[in-house]
Design an enzyme around this catalytic site. Structure first.
Site, short mmCIF file in Angstrom:
data_model
loop_
_atom_site.label_atom_id
_atom_site.label_comp_id
_atom_site.label_asym_id
_atom_site.label_seq_id
_atom_site.Cartn_x
_atom_site.Cartn_y
_atom_site.Cartn_z
N ALA A 66 0.85 -1.19 0.00
CA ALA A 66 0.00 0.00 0.00
C ALA A 66 0.89 1.24 0.00
O ALA A 66 2.06 1.18 0.39
CB ALA A 66 -0.91 0.00 1.22
N GLY A 112 -0.31 -5.07 1.00
CA GLY A 112 -1.54 -5.01 0.22
C GLY A 112 -1.44 -5.70 -1.12
O GLY A 112 -2.45 -6.14 -1.68
N GLU A 115 -2.07 -9.29 -0.36
CA GLU A 115 -3.50 -9.38 -0.01
C GLU A 115 -4.36 -9.33 -1.27
O GLU A 115 -5.37 -10.04 -1.36
CB GLU A 115 -3.86 -8.26 0.95
CG GLU A 115 -3.27 -8.46 2.34
CD GLU A 115 -3.51 -7.29 3.27
OE1 GLU A 115 -4.15 -7.49 4.32
OE2 GLU A 115 -3.05 -6.18 2.96
N GLU A 135 3.66 -5.82 7.50
CA GLU A 135 3.00 -4.72 8.21
C GLU A 135 3.45 -4.56 9.65
O GLU A 135 3.55 -3.42 10.15
CB GLU A 135 1.47 -4.92 8.16
CG GLU A 135 0.83 -4.59 6.83
CD GLU A 135 0.81 -5.75 5.85
OE1 GLU A 135 0.12 -5.66 4.83
OE2 GLU A 135 1.50 -6.76 6.11
#
Length: 260
Positions: A66, A112, A115, A135
């Site tokens: 992200a 992300g 994910e 993360e």
């Protein structure tokens, strides 16, 4: 439809969706998430499109994570809204899309990015791919479904280790874990995914959409997967695809599914 951060290329019944932020290693910001939602929605509504291949631009990254610069100063409330909105618009949306989505993981798939790859229906990786959920090294946890989908795919213990160490794994381990279905060279990646997509596209798109729904139901605490399978199985009997498929079988010819 014009996009700033993604490219959409459709050939016949296969669409290739490319996340195009190479200078940011295709990191996901809110604009890109919104554009991906719109593109997936558009392609899913196109009856000509039978399979979607998702890939990152360049040779370094599928999606490197992200865009941290966008949320580094968020409050508790803003952080929760970021995760909720992202899951609704993209990650849950892709997982439940009626059109099959293949993730072509062509480099780093971190945070992300992993994910997003896990939200796709299955994954093919190139030899240079590296995957992880880093993360906790930033003082946060995966917020786009990583704590849920990773254990479903590779098991609780392995997922716990990968999340808590914030480490990366190579494609050999990813294949061994079942995180990816296939590993090929970067040069072969797109052709290999298109070949798989072609095999999928030969089958009933209506039946496949029911299969996606039934399989996903088995991983939700609020659903009975077996009941969902029964319901979807029965619903197939009312489709034109079922009539064509069974008729073609009995007539010993290849089915020409109308997608209805």
């Amino acid at each position: 439809m014009q996009f700033n951060n993604i490219l959409v290329d459709t050939h016949g019944n296969i669409a290739v969706l490319t996340i195009n932020r190479p200078n940011k290693l295709n990191a996901l910001n809110r604009e890109t998430i919104q554009e991906l939602h719109e593109a997936f929605k558009m392609l899913d509504s196109d009856r000509q499109v039978k399979v979607i291949i998702l890939i990152g631009s360049g040779e370094k990254a599928f999606v490197a994570g992200a865009d941290i610069s966008e949320f580094a100063h968020f409050s508790v409330e803003e952080g929760g809204q970021l995760a909720a909105k992202g899951q609704e618009l993209l990650f849950d949306f892709v997982e439940n899309l009626s059109t099959p989505v293949i993730a072509a993981v062509n480099g780093f798939a971190l945070g992300g990015g992993l994910e997003l790859a896990m939200a796709c229906h299955f994954r093919v990786a190139s030899h240079n791919a590296r995957m992880g959920l880093p993360e906790v090294s930033l003082g946060v946890i995966p917020g786009y479904g990583g704590t849920q989908r990773l254990p479903q795919l590779i098991g609780k213990g392995r997922a716990m280790e990968l999340i808590m160490t914030a480490g990366m794994i190579d494609v050999d381990r990813a294949l061994n874990y079942g995180l990816v279905n296939h590993v090929v060279s970067q040069e072969e990646l797109m052709d290999f995914c298109k070949k798989l997509a072609g095999k999928i596209a030969n089958n009933s798109s209506v039946a496949i959409s029911h299969a996606i729904k039934a399989v996903n139901a088995g991983f939700k605490n609020t659903s009975n997967g077996y009941a969902s399978e029964i319901e979807s199985f029965g619903a197939c009997f009312g489709t034109a695809d079922f009539k064509e498929g069974t008729t073609a079988f009995l007539e010993k010819r290849k089915a020409d599914f109308p997608g209805m």
